[in-house]
Design an enzyme around this catalytic site. Structure first.
Site, PDB file in Angstrom:
ATOM      1  N   ASP A  18       0.863  -1.128   0.060  1.00 26.82           N
ATOM      2  CA  ASP A  18      -0.057   0.012   0.118  1.00 26.82           C
ATOM      3  C   ASP A  18       0.963   1.228  -0.047  1.00 26.82           C
ATOM      4  O   ASP A  18       1.965   1.102   0.450  1.00 26.82           O
ATOM      5  CB  ASP A  18      -0.788   0.025   1.198  1.00 26.82           C
ATOM      6  CG  ASP A  18      -2.308   0.472   0.988  1.00 26.82           C
ATOM      7  OD1 ASP A  18      -2.527   0.851   0.000  1.00 26.82           O
ATOM      8  OD2 ASP A  18      -3.095   0.128   2.008  1.00 26.82           O
ATOM      9  N   ASN A  66     -10.002  -3.216  -7.321  1.00 26.45           N
ATOM     10  CA  ASN A  66      -9.213  -2.205  -8.085  1.00 26.45           C
ATOM     11  C   ASN A  66      -9.628  -1.787  -9.380  1.00 26.45           C
ATOM     12  O   ASN A  66      -9.222  -0.789  -9.900  1.00 26.45           O
ATOM     13  CB  ASN A  66      -7.705  -2.809  -8.275  1.00 26.45           C
ATOM     14  CG  ASN A  66      -6.939  -2.451  -6.897  1.00 26.45           C
ATOM     15  OD1 ASN A  66      -5.926  -3.303  -6.561  1.00 26.45           O
ATOM     16  ND2 ASN A  66      -7.171  -1.686  -5.984  1.00 26.45           N
TER      17      ASN A  66
END
Ligand code: V0D
Length: 241
Positions: A18, A66
């Site tokens: 991340d 995503n």
């Protein structure tokens, strides 16, 4: 070659990478630059992990969520596996690393799939660490898919309902391909987020969690070593009780 003979080295380390976009934005650069540097961090961490004797390193590269990102970012991300293998396959060979993928290949562009399967094929005889990409992966969808497959076998009369147990379910998850190391020992997430985000829900049942405030492009082998030390100290405490 590093050997995982020490009990306190985790067999299976999983990582949520991340903070790439945020890292780039902090530098006033486009998000793409963060993804690009994130790829270098993958290389650094992969090499150190293989040197430490870890058996499987699973990287959460692209979740089923995503796809909701802007189309041009999705397009760019989909090219990254191609670029990754163009650059790093020789090094993966040298380090005896085998590439594997878990996830739903269906929606992935053909050229990307081709690059991934090619890398898997080229490294299939390597006997060292498995570098396992969770790509277009979602854990609930994985469990739903396993449930469908098991129900189909019941309907076909191949198995009895009474035979459905934890081991049978495991055999129908994507992580069957990394047997016998399906269970995650150590989960690492960068960038200060402390969530599982639909990543290996079943497989993380007994894992230790390590969270770092560093953004993913800032990750390197020494950060991995810190996480491994933390893991080792926890194991030691349990052993003492
Ligand atoms: C961008 C940090 C390697 C995360 C790392 C499409 C954000 C760099 C891969 C990769 C990404 C995926 C599958 C595979 C081989 C390599 C990758 C994505 C993003 C998502 F088989 N880096 N990388 N995939 N970034």
């Amino acid at each position: 070659m590093a050997e995982n003979t020490e009990i306190s080295v985790p067999n299976h380390v999983a990582m949520i990478m991340d903070g790439n976009g945020r890292w780039a934005e902090q530098l006033g650069k486009p998000r793409k630059y963060g993804h690009e540097e994130g790829m270098e961090a993958v290389r650094r961490v992969t090499i150190r992990a293989s040197e430490r004797g870890i058996k499987v390193l699973t990287l959460y590269a692209f979740s089923t969520e995503n796809w909701k990102r802007p189309p041009q970012e999705v397009h760019f991300l989909m090219q990254l596996p191609i670029r990754f293998f163009d650059r790093f396959v020789p090094e993966l060979q040298e380090k005896n690393v085998r590439v594997n993928m878990i996830g739903f290949p269906e929606k992935v562009p053909a050229s990307t799939k081709k690059a991934i399967y090619k890398a898997m094929e080229e490294t299939k005889d390597n006997t060292g660490m498995i570098l396992n990409f969770a790509f277009n992966y979602g854990s609930r969808a994985e469990i739903a898919k396993a449930t469908q497959a098991i129900c189909q076998k019941v309907v076909a009369g191949e198995i009895n309902v009474k035979e459905i147990n934890e081991s049978l379910i495991e055999q129908h998850l994507f992580t069957e391909s990394i047997s016998p190391y399906q269970d995650v020992d150590l989960l690492i997430r960068s960038s200060g987020e402390q969530r599982l985000s639909n990543f290996l829900l079943w497989q993380n049942a007994y894992s230790e969690f390590y969270f770092s405030d560093l953004l993913w492009p800032e990750f390197n082998g020494d950060v991995l070593d810190e996480a491994l030390l933390s893991y080792k100290n926890r194991q030691r405490r349990y052993g003492a009780v």
